[in-house]
Design an enzyme around this catalytic site. Structure first.
Site, PDB file in Angstrom:
ATOM      1  N   TYR A  33      35.822   0.186  26.761  1.00 36.93           N
ATOM      2  CA  TYR A  33      35.828   0.412  28.200  1.00 36.93           C
ATOM      3  C   TYR A  33      34.486   0.042  28.815  1.00 36.93           C
ATOM      4  CZ  TYR A  33      33.005   4.711  27.838  1.00 36.93           C
ATOM      5  OH  TYR A  33      31.987   5.607  27.616  1.00 36.93           O
ATOM      6  N   ARG A  52      28.614  -6.962  28.060  1.00 35.04           N
ATOM      7  CA  ARG A  52      28.731  -5.885  27.056  1.00 35.04           C
ATOM      8  C   ARG A  52      30.193  -5.686  26.652  1.00 35.04           C
ATOM      9  NH1 ARG A  52      26.272  -0.130  28.494  1.00 35.04           N
ATOM     10  NH2 ARG A  52      28.116  -0.104  29.849  1.00 35.04           N
ATOM     11  N   LYS A 149      30.967   0.134  22.959  1.00 31.68           N
ATOM     12  CA  LYS A 149      31.463   1.066  23.983  1.00 31.68           C
ATOM     13  C   LYS A 149      32.966   1.300  23.787  1.00 31.68           C
ATOM     14  CE  LYS A 149      30.658   2.134  28.855  1.00 31.68           C
ATOM     15  NZ  LYS A 149      29.999   3.427  28.740  1.00 31.68           N
ATOM     16  N   GLU A 182      20.261   9.469  22.221  1.00 29.49           N
ATOM     17  CA  GLU A 182      20.605   9.308  23.639  1.00 29.49           C
ATOM     18  C   GLU A 182      21.396  10.521  24.093  1.00 29.49           C
ATOM     19  OE1 GLU A 182      23.447   6.124  24.345  1.00 29.49           O
ATOM     20  OE2 GLU A 182      24.320   6.420  22.361  1.00 29.49           O
ATOM     21  N   LEU A 207      24.015   3.339  22.729  1.00 29.60           N
ATOM     22  CA  LEU A 207      24.644   2.355  23.600  1.00 29.60           C
ATOM     23  C   LEU A 207      23.528   1.741  24.451  1.00 29.60           C
ATOM     24  CD1 LEU A 207      27.436   1.229  24.627  1.00 29.60           C
ATOM     25  CD2 LEU A 207      27.068   2.731  26.579  1.00 29.60           C
TER      26      LEU A 207
HETATM   27  N1  PLP Z   1      24.937   6.108  26.453  1.00 33.60           N
HETATM   28  C1  PLP Z   1      26.198   6.577  26.433  1.00 33.60           C
HETATM   29  C2  PLP Z   1      26.670   7.308  25.210  1.00 33.60           C
HETATM   30  C3  PLP Z   1      27.045   6.384  27.531  1.00 33.60           C
HETATM   31  O1  PLP Z   1      28.311   6.840  27.503  1.00 33.60           O
HETATM   32  C4  PLP Z   1      26.541   5.707  28.676  1.00 33.60           C
HETATM   33  C5  PLP Z   1      27.374   5.482  29.851  1.00 33.60           C
HETATM   34  O2  PLP Z   1      28.547   5.749  29.874  1.00 33.60           O
HETATM   35  C6  PLP Z   1      25.224   5.238  28.654  1.00 33.60           C
HETATM   36  C7  PLP Z   1      24.450   5.444  27.521  1.00 33.60           C
HETATM   37  C8  PLP Z   1      24.644   4.512  29.826  1.00 33.60           C
HETATM   38  O3  PLP Z   1      25.179   3.222  29.925  1.00 33.60           O
HETATM   39  P1  PLP Z   1      25.234   2.460  31.323  1.00 33.60           P
HETATM   40  O4  PLP Z   1      23.848   2.489  31.876  1.00 33.60           O
HETATM   41  O5  PLP Z   1      25.677   1.092  30.978  1.00 33.60           O
HETATM   42  O6  PLP Z   1      26.197   3.206  32.151  1.00 33.60           O
END
Ligand code: PLP
Length: 286
Positions: A33, A52, A149, A182, A207
């Site tokens: 997703y 991504r 993701k 994270e 991620l």
């Molecule tokens: N880390 C995780 C586990 C996430 O689920 C997300 C966003 O959904 C992020 C980091 C941040 O990613 P982004 O800046 O692309 O939204």
């Protein structure tokens, strides 16, 4: 006006939209997703999100049902049909529907593509940022590829719920080595006593957030010292500032971690400064 969802070539009323109970994501979490911010009617950092998505698909040997140009068209259509000016678009691709067997389904099985859009209130987001959030730390019990993701988010769901029940807005996940990877749904950042901005390197244990990538560019353009390295819980407690980043939260200051005050317990200038210029198209140019 009722919400509209895109499902495999059709725009349907959200409440009536659906896919098969044999969908592989329903059965096996076999899907990926993206969440893209809609800012003033436009898809913010769309290219990064679509890159991504293509990477996640390649890592899982999952076919995307259409090319990038067609996907961009449908994304815009969903935003327009839902009249979203500020909000986000959710896009999910699964390995399709097939009789329940772990093996990939036969090559002709079409992937399922679902796209929805939802408005949010940017004023409420800014108010939350001015207040800051609390974070708790929890063991990172996810699989070893959170850089992909996938919709397989059960550990994240459990962590997020535990945070909520503790009165916190996010959980920071701590690896077996004692370093924070994270957040359950965001990237984690601290500012140390020297003013250096620190975040985990974009390896296979996090991620690589699209928001994170933009923030790094903005910070470097603002001549903030940036260090991409893992940091510990103890370093977090001693940090001058902490914050999270993500496409829906943008930059959200963290004022308490595990009940301990970060800095003076108020949102810090680095986090608020980055948030303030986040959508400025020239902020990330050196
Ligand atoms: N880390 C995780 C586990 C996430 O689920 C997300 C966003 O959904 C992020 C980091 C941040 O990613 P982004 O800046 O692309 O939204």
């Amino acid at each position: 006006m009722s919400r509209v969802a895109y499902v495999n070539g059709r725009y349907l009323r959200h409440a009536e939209a659906g896919v098969s109970i044999d969908d592989r994501a329903f059965l096996f979490s076999d899907g990926i997703y993206e969440v893209i911010e809609v800012f003033d009617g436009a898809l913010f950092d769309e290219a990064g999100h679509l890159d991504r998505l293509a990477r996640s698909a390649a890592e899982l040997r999952l076919n995307l049902p259409m090319g990038e140009a067609a996907l961009k068209f449908v994304l815009r259509e969903v935003v327009a049909r839902n009249r979203v000016r500020f909000g986000h678009v959710y896009l999910q691709v699964t390995r399709g529907a097939a009789r329940r067997e772990h093996y990939f389904p036969s090559p002709g099985t079409p992937p399922n593509l679902v796209i929805t859009a939802r408005p949010h209130d940017p004023v409420a987001g800014d108010a939350k940022a001015r207040k800051g959030i609390e974070v708790i730390t929890l063991p990172d019990i996810r699989w070893k590829r959170p850089d992909i993701k996938t919709v397989s988010l059960l550990p994240n769901v459990l962590a997020k719920q535990q945070a909520k029940e503790a009165g916190a807005g996010e959980a920071w996940l701590v690896g077996a080595d004692g370093f924070i990877t994270e957040g359950a749904s965001s990237n984690a950042w601290i500012v140390d006593a020297e003013g250096s901005l620190i975040t985990h390197p974009a390896d296979s244990s996090i991620l690589c957030g699209i928001t994170r990538t933009r923030l790094l560019a903005i910070a470097r353009a603002k001549a903030i010292r940036v260090i991409e390295r893992a940091f510990t819980v103890a370093e977090t407690y001693a940090a001058r500032e902490a914050f999270i980043s993500g496409a829906t939260t943008l930059v959200l200051p963290v004022v308490r971690v595990d009940g301990r005050m970060i800095g003076d317990g108020a949102p810090g200038p680095t986090a608020l400064g980055l948030r303030a210029v986040f959508h400025d198209p020239v902020a990330s140019l050196g």
